[in-house]
Design an enzyme around this catalytic site. Structure first.
Site, PDB file in Angstrom:
ATOM      1  CG  ASP A  41       0.421  -4.207   2.790  1.00  0.00           C
ATOM      2  OD1 ASP A  41       0.956  -3.665   1.812  1.00  0.00           O
ATOM      3  OD2 ASP A  41      -0.364  -3.610   3.548  1.00  0.00           O
ATOM      4  CG  HIS A  69      -0.495   0.191   2.515  1.00  0.00           C
ATOM      5  ND1 HIS A  69      -0.239  -0.837   3.391  1.00  0.00           N
ATOM      6  CD2 HIS A  69      -0.205   1.323   3.193  1.00  0.00           C
ATOM      7  CE1 HIS A  69       0.184  -0.360   4.543  1.00  0.00           C
ATOM      8  NE2 HIS A  69       0.219   0.956   4.448  1.00  0.00           N
ATOM      9  CB  SER A  74       2.635   1.735   6.295  1.00  0.00           C
ATOM     10  OG  SER A  74       1.378   1.793   6.895  1.00  0.00           O
TER      11      SER A  74
END
Length: 738
Positions: free
Chosen positions: A221, A86, A655
């Protein structure tokens, strides 16, 4: 007095106490050595210097601030970067077309020549930190309010300018503990960053919005990039002559696996927390701000999703925008739910009562909570309107675009004359041909615009609506709000030259004057919405007074908290600076009778598989290799671990952060938090807070077995707890026993 407070602050930062669990806290790396003994007890095996060393190589040199919004880690001596899917989503989507759809199909470069340059993407390496509290305090001594804020900014700029010693060096001063401490950060910036690989999004985004912020999770991810430099290993603008960067430090990769209780570090750039927020701020968020944000984002998401489902081209154009908005749409839902469930407002009120009793004996701090109460009462009547500015009125890209064009034209026309004005118009043409045009979707954009105006009419009493808005409602009234704002929307789209990209470019190319712009009905609408002007015109000084007074009270409150808790360990709120959190791989029980284990496997992926579903579909080669149990050296006990959880403290910005074991090896990538602890940015929950990570073994399996990118695997320093003879057939990668 300031010297005394500063010494108290240092004592609190440096001391180790039992008041904060080791898993709670986003610690400043420069000061983390004082936590070293606790980290050793939990399983850290390296030295304190291995964590942070401004004068030599350490783990911090393998961590990059990725694009200014995520974290990445260097995993090879050739500048290879792992981060989240992402985090790389926009780079992947923008390089995708219906004919070459790497977002859906995945992509791995088999050589340097296939790696894709990403315009505007950069990474920064932290060089050093320096406490500059004494310098800032000395320069601002005796000043208050706006005068102090102005002087502080001046000092920040002067310190930063002196520290940025070259064209590729960046520096900034950040405040901590609500401006009770100041630290200088010096970075080296690299602007040639290229996309190297990504799994198909039905791996990288497996589970979609349904599984977002949830555990158990089976999402791959991750994405892969590379940082390039000039031949002298110095930063340089993109060039075909550039070469892979040789880093000071890169992380070895462990495929030993994880188990409950294993030590873990998360190293990265957490964005923002507000854990010293008062009960008044929590009440405002729960009752007004968060529900309004959710409502307005829901309008956008539904409109985009309808159009994205119609064609691949539209889905690729809007997918990055959609994913970004959807992520925090669900976040605000979860945060509100958990703040209520955990009774955070009540808990803070109890703490504030104790604080008030203590502060009553301190002249400087007496009456703080009463002052907070007063300023929040002044803001409460306009809290919803205020939220509508950024989340509602400015959600339409053309509005922000029109404001930017108007203000930049006016500034240039006033100061620099006709030639400069013409150049600024040309610049506006270039901007209009960029992101705005690429993501414009007329059907969705018109629907969003009309529905947000309608929602505002419904949510805000007519007597509290701004003058320009009330005039629109009166002029275009059809008998109901929905019809009224649909009529106004149609009028704007037909008559403004600033909305449709083709009309905008034609208008800009016609050599317009500033008056031509000012006469456009779209501009006449947009100019009312510049946040500072909107607030001043419609709310007077209420918002400015609130912000200024809140900053003053926050500073005093934290100063008092530091004094009240002198000798206890306290970490500062996250503020997009490098932080380190440490903890353990740890299971948890969300409800009576349920225990969530620490890992998920590819068996769970297959259990969730729904053919053709936009959230739970899977690539054919994943299914094929699963059936064959072809897990290579990455499997364990006949399956393949996909994800795991730790009790590390993280937030947005983390992240892509590396999850590192006690030996300093990469074991996974942090990518999410869990639903039961969505209150975490405001209140850390010691029982439920978990970090959701993709296991590095799944990452490597996707790259190697599914992607066939053995050239990337060969760059890595892969380590496994076995002798070479017991490891699956070697690639060129180093497979080391530990």
């Amino acid at each position: 007095m300031k010297k005394t407070i500063y010494l108290l602050l240092c004592a609190m930062v440096f001391s180790i106490a039992n008041t904060a669990k080791a898993d709670e806290g986003m610690w400043i790396p420069m000061l983390i050595g004082k936590n070293y003994e606790q980290m050793k007890k939990q399983g850290f095996k390296l030295s304190a210097q291995d964590l942070y060393n401004a004068n030599g190589s350490s783990l911090k040199d393998a961590i990059v601030h990725f694009g200014g919004f995520c974290t990445g880690e260097i995993v090879s001596d050739k500048g290879l970067i792992f981060t989240n899917h992402h985090c790389g989503y926009d780079a992947i989507a923008s390089n995708s077309t219906a004919q070459n759809n790497i977002l859906d199909n995945g992509f791995y470069a088999k050589n340097y020549g296939e790696e894709k340059p990403i315009n505007g993407l950069f990474v920064r390496f932290l060089q050093r930190m320096e406490d500059v509290t004494a310098k800032v305090n000395e320069a601002t001594k005796g000043l208050q309010g706006e005068e102090k804020a102005s002087k502080m900014l001046e000092v920040f700029n002067a310190i930063s300018k002196a520290a940025a010693t070259g064209p590729t060096m960046e520096a900034n001063v950040k405040d901590f503990y609500k401006s009770n401490q100041f630290i200088l950060f010096v970075y080296e910036r690299f602007d040639d960053v290229r996309l190297v690989g990504a799994p198909p999004q039905n791996i990288g985004k497996f589970g979609g919005d349904t599984d977002n912020w949830e555990w158990p999770r089976q999402t791959g991810d991750f994405s892969v990039f590379r940082v390039y430099s000039a031949k002298d290993n110095k930063p340089a603008a993109y060039s075909v002559e550039n070469v892979p960067y040789k880093p000071k430090k890169f992380l070895p990769v462990s495929i030993k696996g994880v188990k409950n209780g294993d030590f873990s570090i998360v190293y990265g750039y957490p964005g923002r927390t507000d854990r010293y927020l008062t009960s008044y701020g929590v009440d405002l968020a729960v009752n007004k701000v968060n529900p309004t944000i959710v409502k307005l984002r829901d309008i956008r998401l539904k409109a985009w999703k309808t159009e994205m489902d119609k064609s691949v081209d539209t889905r690729l154009k809007l997918s990055s925008k959609y994913a970004n908005i959807a992520n925090y749409w669900k976040y605000y839902i979860g945060q509100t739910e958990q703040l209520k469930r955990l009774k955070i407002s009540d808990n803070k009120r109890t703490e504030e009562k104790s604080f008030t009793e203590w502060a009553a004996q301190k002249t400087e701090f007496a009456g703080l909570m009463e002052q907070y109460d007063q300023i929040y009462k002044s803001l409460d009547p306009i809290a919803v309107q205020r939220t509508y500015i950024n989340e509602g009125f400015l959600a339409s890209a053309w509005v922000s675009n029109a404001i930017t064009i108007g203000r930049s034209w006016a500034a240039v026309a006033q100061k620099k004359g006709d030639d400069a004005f013409a150049a600024q118009v040309k610049n506006s043409i270039d901007q209009a041909a960029g992101t705005y045009e690429q993501t414009y979707n007329e059907t969705a954009d018109k629907k969003i615009f009309a529905q947000i105006l309608t929602a505002f009419y419904t949510d805000v009493p007519v007597k509290s609506q701004p003058k320009f808005y009330a005039e629109i409602a009166e002029k275009y009234w059809t008998g109901n709000p929905e019809g009224t704002f649909q009529k106004y929307t149609s009028y704007l789209w037909e008559n403004s030259k600033l909305i449709r990209p083709d009309k905008l470019k034609a208008f800009l190319a016609s050599k317009p004057s500033l008056d031509d712009l000012k006469n456009d009905p779209g501009y006449q609408y947009a100019v009312n919405l510049y946040p500072a002007d909107y607030i001043k015109t419609n709310f007077g000084s209420v918002v400015a007074d609130f912000e200024n007074k809140k900053a003053e009270l926050d500073h005093l409150y934290l100063k008092a908290i530091l004094e009240k808790n002198a000798g206890k360990t306290m970490y500062p709120d996250a503020n997009s600076t490098m932080r380190l959190s440490y903890g353990n791989v740890q299971d948890y029980s969300p409800k009576d009778g349920i225990v969530y284990r620490t890992t998920t496997t590819i068996d769970g992926v297959m259990q969730k598989y729904i053919p053709g579903d936009d959230e739970f579909d899977l690539p054919a080669n994943l299914i094929e290799n699963y059936k064959k149990k072809n897990f290579g050296q990455y499997g364990n006990n006949g399956t393949l671990t996909v994800g795991f959880i730790t009790n590390n403290d993280i937030t947005g910005g983390n992240s892509g952060s590396p999850v590192i074991n006690g030996d300093g090896e990469l074991i996974g990538l942090a990518f999410d938090g869990n639903w039961e602890a969505m209150s975490g940015d405001i209140a850390f929950d010691k029982e439920f807070k978990r970090t959701i990570c993709v296991d590095v073994r799944y990452v490597l399996w996707c790259i190697d077995v599914l992607g066939g990118a053995k050239n990337l695997i060969s760059e890595l320093d892969i380590r496994k707890d076995s002798t070479p003879e017991k490891v699956a057939p070697k690639t060129k990668a180093a497979v080391k026993s530990k």
